[in-house]
Every structure is written in structure tokens, then in C-alpha cells.
Design an enzyme around this catalytic site. Sequence first.
Site, PDB file in Angstrom:
ATOM      1  N   ASN A 156       0.802  -1.165  -0.082  1.00 25.56           N
ATOM      2  CA  ASN A 156      -0.043   0.078   0.016  1.00 25.56           C
ATOM      3  C   ASN A 156       0.876   1.345  -0.103  1.00 25.56           C
ATOM      4  O   ASN A 156       1.790   1.439   0.899  1.00 25.56           O
ATOM      5  CB  ASN A 156      -1.043  -0.061   1.323  1.00 25.56           C
ATOM      6  CG  ASN A 156      -1.846  -1.256   1.304  1.00 25.56           C
ATOM      7  OD1 ASN A 156      -2.177  -1.650   0.408  1.00 25.56           O
ATOM      8  ND2 ASN A 156      -2.166  -1.433   2.510  1.00 25.56           N
ATOM      9  N   HIS A 169       7.414   0.142   2.309  1.00 24.05           N
ATOM     10  CA  HIS A 169       7.293  -1.188   2.967  1.00 24.05           C
ATOM     11  C   HIS A 169       6.092  -1.552   2.342  1.00 24.05           C
ATOM     12  O   HIS A 169       5.230  -0.996   1.653  1.00 24.05           O
ATOM     13  CB  HIS A 169       7.299  -0.909   4.486  1.00 24.05           C
ATOM     14  CG  HIS A 169       6.043  -0.509   5.167  1.00 24.05           C
ATOM     15  ND1 HIS A 169       5.512   0.742   5.112  1.00 24.05           N
ATOM     16  CD2 HIS A 169       4.938  -1.103   5.602  1.00 24.05           C
ATOM     17  CE1 HIS A 169       4.430   1.031   5.572  1.00 24.05           C
ATOM     18  NE2 HIS A 169       3.703  -0.142   5.851  1.00 24.05           N
TER      19      HIS A 169
END
Length: 361
Positions: A156, A169
Site C-alpha cells: 500500500n 514497505h
Amino acid sequence: MKKTSTRLADGRELIYYDLRDDAVRDAVDRRPLDRTVTTSEIRRDPLLGDSVAVASHRQGRTYHPPADECPLCPTRGERLSEIPDSSYDVVVFENRFPSLAGDSGRCEVVCFTSDHDASFADLTGEQARLVLDAWTDRTSELSHLPSVEQVFCFENRGAEIGVTLGHPHGQIYAYPFTTPRTALMLRSLAAHKEATGGENLFDAVLERELAGERVVLEGEHWAAFVPYAAHWPYEVHLYPKRRVPDLLALDEAARTEFPQVYLELLRRFDRIFDGRDGGGNAVAEPPTPYIAGWHQAPFGALAEFGGVTRDDFALHLELFTIRRTSGKLKFLAGSESGMNVFINDVPPERAAERLREVASS
């Protein structure tokens, strides 16, 4: 790639993936952490037949900390983080606030780089390949857990998506069931196989798209296209040209080419919005928010899907943004959220054309 597994102060597993074989990872987590307590529970909806994870402990998770308190940056001096070492290439660790845990599966965090201000698109080809190797390794390890049926590696990106930590990440969810989205694909796959006397639906889709006008970019081993019935304003599917069920089955040629193709795709996503709204006015445009996720064949039994096997499934990555034009987002309102019927404001053919236009020089 060198892999080093260790434990954090509360007992969670952390794994370093290093480019150099001589990397030493012996730093100790110095934080006074208690053992993590999770309340994750899977509840099945009797009407829809899908499952919901109820995880009330996630209400206390870290929310938009300042950059100098980022828990995904390396530990520096007395500024302690989730990563005990002072540097890293790629790190994977068990989520401190997991949606799935124990008999309900597992959630992991994947840190792509120690550089807080970078993004996946900023990685070198060597770094991107290391992330691919980490995804593959975790898929293999998690698939052997007795509670796991499907492994989903995803990223995301952007506050608009709901990201609460700005560090580059992603996450890995290991589900104890076959997800509803995958179940729909498997049923369509089985129905097409029966109706055509054995033809593979994924192969037919890829062949049709490669012959059409929605191809965004194509390599020797990978192809990226905007699908015919794209749900999102800018949505791209990335397929290996040789059908494989999961990341584990990719051959070396496909692994070698993947960073080149995927990094170019991400960089094009960052260029599709030109900083002007529909009226031609300048807009201060933050980086393109997106979701990118790998669809892999479930590791559980597929008997309920009409004779389909794992080898019938096609590994692919879906990448999409909720931004529909400069300064405007695509919101899931009544039709989408209430009935799961999407309405797309951008014709897929125009989206593909735009993504070809912004190719890097």
C-alpha cells in the site's frame, strides 16, 4: 542473497535479507517490550460466504509518527526501532499489530530499503530483485504453516490509500482460507475449462490482451496491460508469459527481467498525472497512491472448484491507483461498496495509452 533470522524483544521473528554474503546481523533488540497479545478472530458471513478478520488490538497501532520516530528505520544510537541493526537491505518481521495471528494466519511487514524518503520505484534493479527473492522465500516458508492456505504479498503506498507509516514497505498476509477474490477467479477458471474442453482462461486472457490495444509494456518474459474490464481509473496487470502458479515457480530468466519491467511500470505510475486538474489549473501533486499485490494459487485443496489444479492458476501482479485525475480521487460509493459493481471514469484503452505516453526516455 544471505538470510539471517533473529528474534525481537517480544519474541516476534525478524529476518534480514542481504545482498552481501558477508553481512553480519547480530544486533540485539534493546527495547523493553512485553510479549505481543493479539485478539484476531475469523468470522464467516453466512449470507455472502466470505470471512472477516476481527482484530480489536489494532486500534492501538502506530499512526503517522514523525520521520525521526519511524519504527521501520534502522536503530540509530538510542533511537530504537523495530529493526535492531543500524542498516539493512531488506527486512521482514512479524507485524506487532497483526490482522491475522496464530490459528488465524500470520501478518508480516516487508521493509524494502532503509532509506525513509525513498519509494519502491527508487530502488536499483539489484535491490528490487532482493525484494522479489524475499517475497518468494516468505511465500515458501508461510505455505508450510498448518494454518495457512494462501499467501498474499502486497504494497500500500500513500496516505490516500490509508498507509499509516511513510517508510517504503509492504506486507504479507498468510490467510487460513482461500480469499473471496481468488475463489471467484478459480470458479471462472473451472467454468471456462469445462465450456472449452480444457482451455486455460488465464492463457486466453493474456493472448487476447497481447494482441490488443491495452498493452502498456512488454519484455521477453513479462507483459503488462490494462485489463478489458478494469475496475480502477489506472489499473495494470503484470503477467509472466510462461504460466506459473506462484512466485516459487518463476524461472531464473523471469526473475532476472522482473526488476526492469516492474520498476519501469512504477515510474510510469508516478508520471501519469501532469499536475493539472480538469480545468487546466496547476495542482500540487503528491506521489501517485497505489496498491500492488501478487495473486498466487492457494496452497489448500481446490476440490470445490470443479477439478481445477494449482497449475491451472496464473501468478500475476495487479497494480492500481485510486487517483482518477490530478487532484481527484476515485471513491468507492454506493454501487461499488454496497453492491460491488464498479463504475470506471477512465476507459481502459485511454489509461493504457496514457501509460505508454509517459514511458521513460
